[in-house]
Design a protein around this motif. Structure first.
Motif, short mmCIF file in Angstrom:
data_model
loop_
_atom_site.label_atom_id
_atom_site.label_comp_id
_atom_site.label_asym_id
_atom_site.label_seq_id
_atom_site.Cartn_x
_atom_site.Cartn_y
_atom_site.Cartn_z
N HIS A 1 -5.97 -5.82 -4.89
CA HIS A 1 -6.77 -5.61 -6.10
C HIS A 1 -5.99 -5.95 -7.38
O HIS A 1 -5.96 -5.17 -8.34
CB HIS A 1 -7.29 -4.18 -6.16
CG HIS A 1 -8.21 -3.82 -5.04
ND1 HIS A 1 -7.74 -3.40 -3.81
CD2 HIS A 1 -9.57 -3.84 -4.95
CE1 HIS A 1 -8.77 -3.15 -3.02
NE2 HIS A 1 -9.88 -3.42 -3.68
N LEU B 1 0.84 -1.19 0.00
CA LEU B 1 0.00 0.00 0.00
C LEU B 1 0.87 1.24 0.00
O LEU B 1 1.85 1.32 0.74
CB LEU B 1 -0.92 0.01 1.23
CG LEU B 1 -1.98 -1.08 1.31
CD1 LEU B 1 -2.71 -1.00 2.64
CD2 LEU B 1 -2.96 -0.99 0.16
N ASP C 1 -1.67 -4.45 -1.42
CA ASP C 1 -2.92 -4.13 -2.08
C ASP C 1 -3.43 -5.40 -2.75
O ASP C 1 -2.75 -5.96 -3.60
CB ASP C 1 -2.65 -3.04 -3.12
CG ASP C 1 -3.89 -2.63 -3.91
OD1 ASP C 1 -4.94 -3.27 -3.76
OD2 ASP C 1 -3.78 -1.68 -4.71
N GLU D 1 -2.57 5.47 0.17
CA GLU D 1 -3.55 4.40 0.33
C GLU D 1 -3.65 3.98 1.79
O GLU D 1 -4.74 3.73 2.31
CB GLU D 1 -3.16 3.21 -0.54
CG GLU D 1 -3.34 3.47 -2.03
CD GLU D 1 -2.65 2.43 -2.89
OE1 GLU D 1 -2.93 2.40 -4.10
OE2 GLU D 1 -1.81 1.67 -2.36
N GLU E 1 -6.82 4.26 4.26
CA GLU E 1 -7.34 3.06 4.94
C GLU E 1 -7.65 3.34 6.41
O GLU E 1 -8.60 2.82 6.97
CB GLU E 1 -6.33 1.92 4.83
CG GLU E 1 -6.79 0.62 5.42
CD GLU E 1 -7.92 -0.04 4.64
OE1 GLU E 1 -8.48 -1.01 5.15
OE2 GLU E 1 -8.27 0.43 3.54
N VAL F 1 -8.44 0.33 1.24
CA VAL F 1 -8.72 -0.95 0.59
C VAL F 1 -10.17 -1.37 0.83
O VAL F 1 -10.81 -1.92 -0.05
CB VAL F 1 -7.74 -2.02 1.12
CG1 VAL F 1 -8.16 -3.41 0.68
CG2 VAL F 1 -6.32 -1.72 0.64
#
Length: 313
Positions: free
Chosen positions: A146, A118, A144, A122, A126, A230
């Protein structure tokens, strides 16, 4: 002594095996049972498995997947499936069910590609609203998760899944490998479309509803600034919103991106405060039931949205 939980799971397994429900042993006789944790994993399992698999998703179509709670029946399904495809770190309940019931019959897609930590922004997003939250949602990974939003990584996952299904079901190994090569080729072509489409853009910063697009940004030389982290349910604090407003103005960002499965209210508030427009950028965490869209069509729509917002030529 057998626990009540074990007895319940056993009973549910027997019930599912004897029922005629879609995805049950009766309905999919002769096909390998595969579970996909949520939409991107369902899509890749269906494409790689083809006619030789019966794929069941754990997340309802159109539902936000991050905080999925599994029913006893779904846990039983994980236990009896021939194979499970998931991404560790997206759905804690699925991670736990796989660890307990399908550890040797599963593919954690995040384990076969290079993951990204991250970013500072980010991570800040979060945790920005934690002081307003009574409890966390259990997303404790350092990376991360994704990964599917980078087509090149998803192509690697497809290839790996083809090999794993071939090992689980040797009678159809050639078909799985051929299907995997085909879908990897399609994803490779999509990757080239994104690279070309985002190569020359006057704006490289884009603001998203939550931190889902880090891999896409990293792959194509962009910068994601997320409103939430996230987990999209972690709403930002007033301080975080003020910081985001400054980021939008300082970077001359034209568009705040909303999502299909998350309330747009916070993004709309930020856009109004900063004096910019909103548009939709889909993290492909779910597709509505009955939709004619699939991973490829939604990603191409995302590309066009990014090109418009970023003034790409």
């Amino acid at each position: 002594m057998v626990s009540s939980t074990a007895l319940a799971v056993t009973a549910l397994t027997l019930t599912a095996a004897c029922s005629g429900n879609p995805g049950s042993a009766t309905a999919s006789a002769g096909r390998t049972e595969v579970i996909g944790a949520f939409y991107p994993m369902v899509w890749i399992a269906e494409r790689v498995g083809g006619a030789d698999v019966s794929v069941r998703g754990l997340t309802k179509p159109g539902a936000e997947p991050h905080d999925l709670e599994l029913t006893p029946r779904q846990i039983a399904d994980v236990g009896k499936a021939k194979f499970v495809v998931y991404v560790k770190g997206v759905q804690p309940a699925v991670d736990e069910a796989v660890a307990q019931h399908a550890k040797d019959r599963s593919l954690d897609a995040a384990s076969v590609v290079k993951t990204l930590p991250l970013t500072a922004e980010e991570s800040e997003a979060e945790h920005a609203g934690e002081e307003h939250s009574e409890e966390g949602h259990g997303h404790e990974t350092s990376y991360d998760p994704h990964i599917w939003l980078d087509p090149s990584r998803l192509a690697t996952i497809a290839t790996t899944l083809g090999e794993r299904l071939a090992a689980a079901d040797p009678a159809h190994a050639a078909g799985y490998r051929a299907n995997a090569a085909s879908v990897a080729g399609e994803l490779g072509a999509l990757d080239k479309e994104f690279a070309a489409g985002l190569r020359q853009c006057s704006q490289k910063t884009f603001v998203t509803a939550h931190a889902a697009f880090g891999y896409l940004a990293d792959r194509y030389g962009m910068k994601q600034v997320p409103i939430a982290g996230v987990d999209p349910q972690n709403e930002p604090s007033p301080k975080r919103l003020a910081e985001l407003t400054r980021v939008v103005r300082d970077n001359k960002v034209s568009t705040i991106f909303t999502e299909t499965l998350v309330s747009p209210k916070v993004a709309q508030t930020l856009a109004k405060e900063a004096g910019v427009r909103t548009a939709s950028l889909d993290p492909l965490e779910g597709v509505a039931e009955g939709s004619k869209d699939d991973y490829l069509s939604v990603m191409r729509r995302n590309l066009q949205a990014l090109r418009t917002a970023s003034s790409c030529t």
